[in-house]
Design an enzyme around this catalytic site. Structure first.
Site, PDB file in Angstrom:
ATOM      1  CG  ASP A 217      -1.864   1.283   1.102  1.00 37.89           C
ATOM      2  OD1 ASP A 217      -2.596   1.291   0.143  1.00 37.89           O
ATOM      3  OD2 ASP A 217      -1.890   2.078   2.071  1.00 37.89           O
ATOM      4  CB  SER A 218       0.102   4.683  -0.951  1.00 38.57           C
ATOM      5  OG  SER A 218      -1.032   4.776   0.017  1.00 38.57           O
TER       6      SER A 218
ATOM      7  CB  CYS B 271      -2.860   0.526  -2.772  1.00 42.89           C
ATOM      8  SG  CYS B 271      -2.628   2.210  -3.183  1.00 42.89           S
TER       9      CYS B 271
ATOM     10  CD  GLU C 299      -0.528   7.112   5.589  1.00 47.26           C
ATOM     11  OE1 GLU C 299       0.743   7.124   5.960  1.00 47.26           O
ATOM     12  OE2 GLU C 299      -0.984   6.069   5.215  1.00 47.26           O
TER      13      GLU C 299
ATOM     14  CB  CYS D 140      -9.406   4.561  -0.510  1.00 45.54           C
ATOM     15  SG  CYS D 140      -7.983   5.219   0.283  1.00 45.54           S
TER      16      CYS D 140
ATOM     17  CG  HIS E 108      -5.600   5.315   3.920  1.00 47.96           C
ATOM     18  ND1 HIS E 108      -4.993   4.630   2.635  1.00 47.96           N
ATOM     19  CD2 HIS E 108      -4.727   5.701   4.745  1.00 47.96           C
ATOM     20  CE1 HIS E 108      -3.673   4.784   3.031  1.00 47.96           C
ATOM     21  NE2 HIS E 108      -3.451   5.469   4.139  1.00 47.96           N
TER      22      HIS E 108
HETATM   23  N1  DGL Z   1      -5.032   3.545   0.272  1.00 48.83           N
HETATM   24  C1  DGL Z   1      -4.734   3.800  -0.794  1.00 48.83           C
HETATM   25  C2  DGL Z   1      -5.863   3.409  -1.789  1.00 48.83           C
HETATM   26  O1  DGL Z   1      -6.587   2.255  -1.421  1.00 48.83           O
HETATM   27  C3  DGL Z   1      -4.062   4.933  -1.391  1.00 48.83           C
HETATM   28  C4  DGL Z   1      -4.426   6.290  -0.704  1.00 48.83           C
HETATM   29  C5  DGL Z   1      -3.317   7.386  -1.092  1.00 48.83           C
HETATM   30  O2  DGL Z   1      -2.144   7.113  -1.073  1.00 48.83           O
HETATM   31  O3  DGL Z   1      -3.758   8.302  -1.717  1.00 48.83           O
HETATM   32  O4  DGL Z   1      -6.377   4.137  -2.610  1.00 48.83           O
END
Ligand code: DGL
Length: 270
Positions: A7-8, A70, A162, A194, A196
């Site tokens: 993931d990012s 991600c 984050e 997403c 997150h």
């Molecule tokens: N958590 C990631 C996603 O599912 C990326 C969030 C990001 O880095 O902007 O899209």
């Protein structure tokens, strides 16, 4: 026999948690590219370059199969990676397809023509890059007809998470849900597109109301991965240990991760 999870930043931990519980015998190597997060505000070329670099790091750690936990990377980079970059003996899988298969009531890997499904109106909450890619609509159109999708780019939510600023994250989620409802007042279903966002799932559900089914990916990805490994046991790579790697500051990232998952997580430098 390790599998990589990318993931990012921290969001993919919501997926890692479920896949590790579903497949307790499999070691997982998690890599969060926190030094370069968020990806959601980057262009597709940038997301592609960064994602390839992280996936290579996971191959070096003994993972022949990498899950892009991600959506932004899955939406903006995965297809290009699969078409022209991933070597024959490696696999990279995304998180979109299992979700769409669940939404369209399909078995894993059912490639029959698109058909009518129960869900007619879908709200998609995702990063700006995921919304811009239209990957969700494209994958959905392969499987279902007559589904109206309204996408809401949720700027700022990933940064707030984050940073550990959950008050700001909640305020942003509520305002993005309001904006979506102005375009689509009564969706049948909402997709948290997403990784997150499951950390804010209760806020999404509360703001959307009890009649909206909220889909998040972690459990669906876990089931789909278990099914995939059952059919492709050879894709378990040579790695033996579970690891958490970050391109960011390991201490800071470990503290945040521990706060989110409510258990001690120790990251090493990638
Ligand atoms: N958590 C990631 C996603 O599912 C990326 C969030 C990001 O880095 O902007 O899209």
């Amino acid at each position: 026999m390790a599998v990589g999870v990318f993931d990012s930043g921290l969001g993919g931990l919501t997926v890692l948690d479920k896949v590790a519980a579903r497949l307790p015998e499999v070691p997982f190597v998690y890599l969060g590219d926190s030094a370069n997060a968020p990806y959601g505000v980057r262009d597709a070329d940038d997301v592609y370059t960064l994602t390839c670099a992280s996936v290579e790091r996971l191959w070096d750690a003994g993972c022949d199969l990498v899950i892009l936990a991600c959506n932004t990377a899955s939406a903006a980079a995965l297809r290009r990676m699969q078409e022209s970059w991933v070597p024959r003996d490696k696999r990279v899988l995304g998180v979109f397809v299992p979700l769409i298969e669940a939404l369209t009531e399909r078995q894993w890997g059912d490639n029959s023509p698109p058909r009518e499904v129960a869900v007619k109106t879908v709200a998609l909450f995702a990063t700006p890059a995921t919304v811009r890619s239209r990957a969700f609509q494209r994958e959905l159109a392969f499987r279902a007809i007559g589904v109206d999708v309204e996408a809401q780019a949720c700027g700022g939510v990933v940064d707030a998470i984050e940073e550990g600023d959950m008050i700001l994250a909640e305020a942003l989620v509520r305002s993005h849900v309001d904006a979506l409802k102005r375009k689509m007042p009564e969706p049948d279903a909402a997709i948290l597109g997403c990784t997150h966002y499951p950390l804010m799932q209760e806020v999404f559900q509360d703001a959307l109301g009890p009649n909206v089914s909220v889909y998040s990916q972690a459990n669906l990805v876990a089931e789909s991965l278990a099914d995939y490994l059952g059919r492709h046991p050879d894709m378990l790579g040579p790695g033996k240990d579970s690891l958490f790697l970050t391109t960011g500051d390991p201490k800071r990232v470990s503290d945040r991760a521990t706060q989110f998952l409510r258990r001690r997580i120790a990251f090493d430098k990638a």
